[in-house]
Motif scaffolding. Structure first.
Motif, mmCIF file in Angstrom:
data_model
loop_
_atom_site.group_PDB
_atom_site.id
_atom_site.type_symbol
_atom_site.label_atom_id
_atom_site.label_comp_id
_atom_site.label_asym_id
_atom_site.label_seq_id
_atom_site.Cartn_x
_atom_site.Cartn_y
_atom_site.Cartn_z
ATOM 1 N N ALA A 47 0.839 -1.211 0.000
ATOM 2 C CA ALA A 47 0.000 0.000 0.000
ATOM 3 C C ALA A 47 0.871 1.257 0.000
ATOM 4 N N THR A 48 1.920 1.242 0.814
ATOM 5 C CA THR A 48 2.821 2.402 0.880
ATOM 6 C C THR A 48 3.553 2.587 -0.453
ATOM 7 N N LEU A 49 3.975 1.482 -1.049
ATOM 8 C CA LEU A 49 4.664 1.558 -2.343
ATOM 9 C C LEU A 49 3.720 2.083 -3.418
ATOM 10 N N ASP A 50 2.473 1.629 -3.356
ATOM 11 C CA ASP A 50 1.486 2.054 -4.349
ATOM 12 C C ASP A 50 1.333 3.574 -4.322
ATOM 13 N N GLU A 51 1.288 4.098 -3.119
ATOM 14 C CA GLU A 51 1.153 5.552 -2.966
ATOM 15 C C GLU A 51 2.409 6.261 -3.507
ATOM 16 N N ARG A 52 3.556 5.748 -3.129
ATOM 17 C CA ARG A 52 4.821 6.354 -3.566
ATOM 18 C C ARG A 52 4.939 6.343 -5.086
ATOM 19 N N LEU A 53 4.490 5.241 -5.698
ATOM 20 C CA LEU A 53 4.676 5.072 -7.135
ATOM 21 C C LEU A 53 3.562 5.705 -7.961
ATOM 22 N N ALA A 54 2.595 6.322 -7.271
ATOM 23 C CA ALA A 54 1.518 7.029 -7.991
ATOM 24 C C ALA A 54 2.070 8.277 -8.661
ATOM 25 N N THR A 55 3.099 8.853 -8.074
ATOM 26 C CA THR A 55 3.600 10.136 -8.583
ATOM 27 C C THR A 55 5.030 10.050 -9.095
ATOM 28 N N ARG A 56 5.673 8.911 -8.958
ATOM 29 C CA ARG A 56 7.039 8.801 -9.473
ATOM 30 C C ARG A 56 7.223 7.479 -10.186
ATOM 31 N N ARG A 57 7.996 7.539 -11.247
ATOM 32 C CA ARG A 57 8.121 6.348 -12.085
ATOM 33 C C ARG A 57 8.966 5.259 -11.421
ATOM 34 N N TYR A 58 10.017 5.695 -10.720
ATOM 35 C CA TYR A 58 10.930 4.730 -10.089
ATOM 36 C C TYR A 58 10.994 4.991 -8.586
ATOM 37 N N LEU A 59 11.516 4.048 -7.862
ATOM 38 C CA LEU A 59 11.530 4.182 -6.398
ATOM 39 C C LEU A 59 12.413 5.324 -5.929
ATOM 40 N N VAL A 60 13.573 5.469 -6.563
ATOM 41 C CA VAL A 60 14.563 6.457 -6.123
ATOM 42 C C VAL A 60 15.074 7.212 -7.350
ATOM 43 N N GLY A 61 15.103 8.542 -7.275
ATOM 44 C CA GLY A 61 15.657 9.315 -8.392
ATOM 45 C C GLY A 61 14.825 9.179 -9.653
ATOM 46 N N SER A 62 15.468 9.466 -10.794
ATOM 47 C CA SER A 62 14.702 9.527 -12.044
ATOM 48 C C SER A 62 15.042 8.397 -13.014
ATOM 49 N N THR A 63 15.819 7.425 -12.544
ATOM 50 C CA THR A 63 16.125 6.272 -13.411
ATOM 51 C C THR A 63 16.000 4.986 -12.590
ATOM 52 N N VAL A 64 16.072 3.870 -13.297
ATOM 53 C CA VAL A 64 16.063 2.566 -12.626
ATOM 54 C C VAL A 64 17.302 2.468 -11.735
ATOM 55 N N THR A 65 17.100 2.047 -10.503
ATOM 56 C CA THR A 65 18.250 1.809 -9.626
ATOM 57 C C THR A 65 18.165 0.408 -9.022
ATOM 58 N N GLU A 66 19.184 0.096 -8.265
ATOM 59 C CA GLU A 66 19.257 -1.167 -7.527
ATOM 60 C C GLU A 66 18.011 -1.362 -6.656
ATOM 61 N N ALA A 67 17.406 -0.265 -6.186
ATOM 62 C CA ALA A 67 16.194 -0.383 -5.362
ATOM 63 C C ALA A 67 15.059 -1.005 -6.170
ATOM 64 N N ASP A 68 14.904 -0.588 -7.434
ATOM 65 C CA ASP A 68 13.866 -1.165 -8.287
ATOM 66 C C ASP A 68 14.168 -2.633 -8.583
ATOM 67 N N ILE A 69 15.434 -2.903 -8.844
ATOM 68 C CA ILE A 69 15.818 -4.292 -9.150
ATOM 69 C C ILE A 69 15.453 -5.200 -7.977
ATOM 70 N N ARG A 70 15.819 -4.774 -6.774
ATOM 71 C CA ARG A 70 15.591 -5.614 -5.585
ATOM 72 C C ARG A 70 14.107 -5.868 -5.347
ATOM 73 N N LEU A 71 13.299 -4.839 -5.553
ATOM 74 C CA LEU A 71 11.859 -5.012 -5.348
ATOM 75 C C LEU A 71 11.253 -5.865 -6.459
ATOM 76 N N TRP A 72 11.644 -5.595 -7.685
ATOM 77 C CA TRP A 72 10.962 -6.186 -8.840
ATOM 78 C C TRP A 72 11.076 -7.716 -8.879
ATOM 79 N N VAL A 73 12.232 -8.232 -8.510
ATOM 80 C CA VAL A 73 12.402 -9.702 -8.598
ATOM 81 C C VAL A 73 11.419 -10.434 -7.688
ATOM 82 N N THR A 74 10.976 -9.765 -6.638
ATOM 83 C CA THR A 74 9.952 -10.366 -5.777
ATOM 84 C C THR A 74 8.560 -10.144 -6.375
ATOM 85 N N LEU A 75 8.319 -8.945 -6.917
ATOM 86 C CA LEU A 75 7.008 -8.660 -7.520
ATOM 87 C C LEU A 75 6.695 -9.628 -8.665
#
Ligand SMILES: N[C@@H](CCC(=O)N[C@@H](CS)C(=O)NCC(=O)O)C(=O)O
Length: 305
Positions: A213-241
């Motif tokens: 739920a918290t991620l959903d809110e965060r990702l409503a207004t930003r494309r990636y988790l951190v900064g403006s490009t894909v980072t290690e944070a997206d990689i780590r989350l995505w493999v579980t998603l």
């Protein structure tokens, strides 16, 4: 005959003969179960210097921790710098092995990944896990610590290849690791725990859905988790998603599906359009038989980065 076809394969999984995979050792043994934690550094004490063709990654298509590294490798542009091969999806007491499905070990011709560990430490009795990073120069395992391998692959070979994107930029490292301290337990480890019965399962489920739920809110207004490009944070989350609805939530025992969180779900589909994510994904290797596979190809509307 090609060199590869001369390499042998392990015999089929046979738990009657070899039992289930487990680690046996003395309870008072202080050594960690995952004990290879070597790092790639230009002048470090280990001598694991970043050179093209020196390292090989043993990975598993089924394994989210492996996929973190294969995605990081692809985004770092290391296809021709760090080689990769895959163990079979199933194991018996002998641990991970090389079989017909993904072919032999192209580097050493080992039939069992265990042989790499034993070549590094005689009588090795810790975990035999993927990802494992192998060093051709010393013929030893560098590391089976997925976090260190992922970071090194993303940062240490920059002079040898042009990255598609810098996934572990210095200015975002603190934020990436802060997210990891939360999402690691709640999502990466929590997803498997959330599908289990009992109070621990219920606790894990609450933490997981709260994180979604918290991620959903965060990702409503930003494309990636951190900064403006894909980072290690997206990689780590995505493999579980990507495994969630066909693995731990295959029977919808946790919730009706990722689609309950429209921004998170669109974020996950958006990342799936990136070749480094898509081409390192093999749904068959981690889909529970009979699971309904969501439509990963549905278009995803996303806010600009
Ligand atoms: N569990 C490891 C991550 C790596 C891992 O679990 N890899 C799995 C495959 S996805 C594996 O090879 N596990 C061997 C084992 O621990 O039994 C850790 O927390 O450090």
């Amino acid at each position: 005959m090609s060199r590869l076809s001369q390499f042998r394969l392990a015999s089929p999984v046979d738990t009657t003969t070899y039992g289930e995979y487990h680690v046996t050792r003395r309870a008072d043994d202080p050594r960690p179960l995952y004990r290879f934690t070597g790092r790639i550094t230009e002048d470090g004490p280990t001598g694991f210097t970043p050179r093209a063709g020196r390292y090989h990654l043993y990975a598993g298509w089924f394994c989210p921790w492996s996929q973190r590294v294969t995605i990081a490798r692809a985004l770092a542009g290391l296809d021709d710098v760090v080689s990769v091969s895959y163990v079979d999806n199933v194991r018996d007491g002998r641990g991970w092995a090389f079989r017909e499905l993904y072919g032999p070990d192209p580097v050493n011709g080992f039939t069992l990944l265990r042989e790499a560990y034993e070549a590094t430490e005689e009588g090795f009795d810790g975990h035999i896990s993927v990802p494992t990073l192998w060093d051709r120069a010393t013929a030893t395992v560098v590391s089976n610590d997925f976090k260190g391998i992922g970071i090194d692959v993303g940062t240490r070979f920059r002079h040898l290849a042009e990255p598609l994107v810098v996934t572990y930029p210095e200015r975002h490292r603190d934020e990436i690791e802060e997210l990891d301290a939360w999402l690691g337990p709640a999502v990466n480890y929590g997803a498997a725990a959330a599908g289990r019965p009992g109070p621990d399962g219920a606790r894990a489920r609450a933490a997981l859905l709260d994180a979604f739920a918290t991620l959903d809110e965060r990702l409503a207004t930003r494309r990636y988790l951190v900064g403006s490009t894909v980072t290690e944070a997206d990689i780590r989350l995505w493999v579980t998603l990507v495994r969630y609805d066909v693995g731990p939530n295959a029977h919808r025992a946790i919730n009706p599906g990722l689609r309950e969180y429209p921004h998170l779900w669109a974020y996950a589909r958006d990342l799936y359009t990136v070749p480094a994510f898509r081409d390192t994904t093999d749904f068959e290797s981690f889909t529970v038989p009979g699971a309904e596979v969501p439509d990963w190809h549905a278009p995803a509307a996303r806010p600009p980065a």
